[in-house]
Design an enzyme around this catalytic site. Structure first.
Site, PDB file in Angstrom:
ATOM      1  CB  VAL A   1      14.301  -2.213   2.942  1.00  0.00           C
ATOM      2  CG1 VAL A   1      15.299  -1.706   1.900  1.00  0.00           C
ATOM      3  CG2 VAL A   1      14.977  -2.392   4.295  1.00  0.00           C
ATOM      4  CE  LYS A   2       8.864   4.262  -0.803  1.00  0.00           C
ATOM      5  NZ  LYS A   2       8.810   5.732  -0.927  1.00  0.00           N
ATOM      6  CB  ILE A   3      13.599  -2.880  -3.076  1.00  0.00           C
ATOM      7  CG1 ILE A   3      14.384  -3.086  -1.772  1.00  0.00           C
ATOM      8  CG2 ILE A   3      14.372  -3.416  -4.271  1.00  0.00           C
ATOM      9  CD1 ILE A   3      14.711  -4.554  -1.469  1.00  0.00           C
TER      10      ILE A   3
END
Ligand code: G3P
Length: 215
Positions: free
Chosen positions: A82-84
């Site tokens: 997951v890119k945050i």
């Protein structure tokens, strides 16, 4: 060095995967918006093509919402990362999620200070955007070098994904620095093959082979 493709286009991903050199995929909301397929379906499809980390970005801005969204994304497939974005809320979410075993790719990193905070929050991947730094007159690859020093000094087990790659020289510099990963757009991957002397050399060999064949 691992090479990822920075794309959400299934045809491009399939083609490059066929070269046998692809280790993973990164997407972002802009890349997803270029495709006609809905986000969930597209991410599932990409996971069936490439057996490696597949980054999908959370778009919520509050830590609690990011956590909920990231858990949903991570449940799609075991390879989802997951890119945050590296904000205060993003770091809070990263801390919670990394403790749960969700892999986080901290994105929109433009400074070594941001990278240090992301490592401490438990990010698995750090994505400095070198092309966008170059665009504003900074040295993107120098930021990568500083981040690699920090990781090395403290043995953080995060990996650096050199992102916002604009040309093959970015990839070569990343490899010479020992960056773990470069995520490369399709057009740049194609350019990595090309050299006029290779084309000329093939042409000459084929011409000369015609002479051999006549004997
Ligand atoms: O995927 C993130 C990053 O690679 C975006 O690149 O070209 O939009 O700066 P770019």
């Amino acid at each position: 060095m691992k090479i990822f493709i920075d794309s959400a286009n299934v045809q491009q991903i399939e083609e490059v995967n066929g070269w046998g050199i692809l280790d993973g995929v990164t997407t972002n909301p802009t890349l997803i918006a270029k495709e006609q397929t809905d986000f969930g379906t597209l991410v599932r499809q990409i996971c069936t093509i490439v057996n490696g980390p597949i980054s999908a970005e959370a778009i919520s801005m509050k830590a609690g919402d990011i956590v909920v969204e990231a858990r949903e994304l991570a449940s799609i497939h075991k390879n989802i990362v997951v890119k945050i974005p590296v904000t205060e809320e993003g770091l809070r979410a990263t801390k919670t999620l990394s403790k749960e075993g969700v892999s986080i790719n901290t994105t929109l990193v433009f400074s070594p200070a941001q990278a240090l905070l992301a490592c401490k929050a438990g990010a698995r991947y750090i994505s400095p955007f070198v092309g966008r730094l170059d665009d504003v007159g900074s040295d993107g690859m120098d930021v990568v070098a500083q981040i690699l020093d920090i990781l090395d000094n403290y043995q953080f087990d995060a990996e650096v994904i050199v992102a916002s790659v604009r040309h093959p020289i970015h990839v070569v510099e990343a490899a010479r620095m020992g960056a773990h990963i470069a995520t490369v757009p399709y057009e740049v991957l194609k350019k990595m093959f090309k050299h006029p002397l290779t084309d000329l050399g093939i042409e000459k060999f084929l011409q000369d082979w015609q002479k051999v064949a006549r004997h």
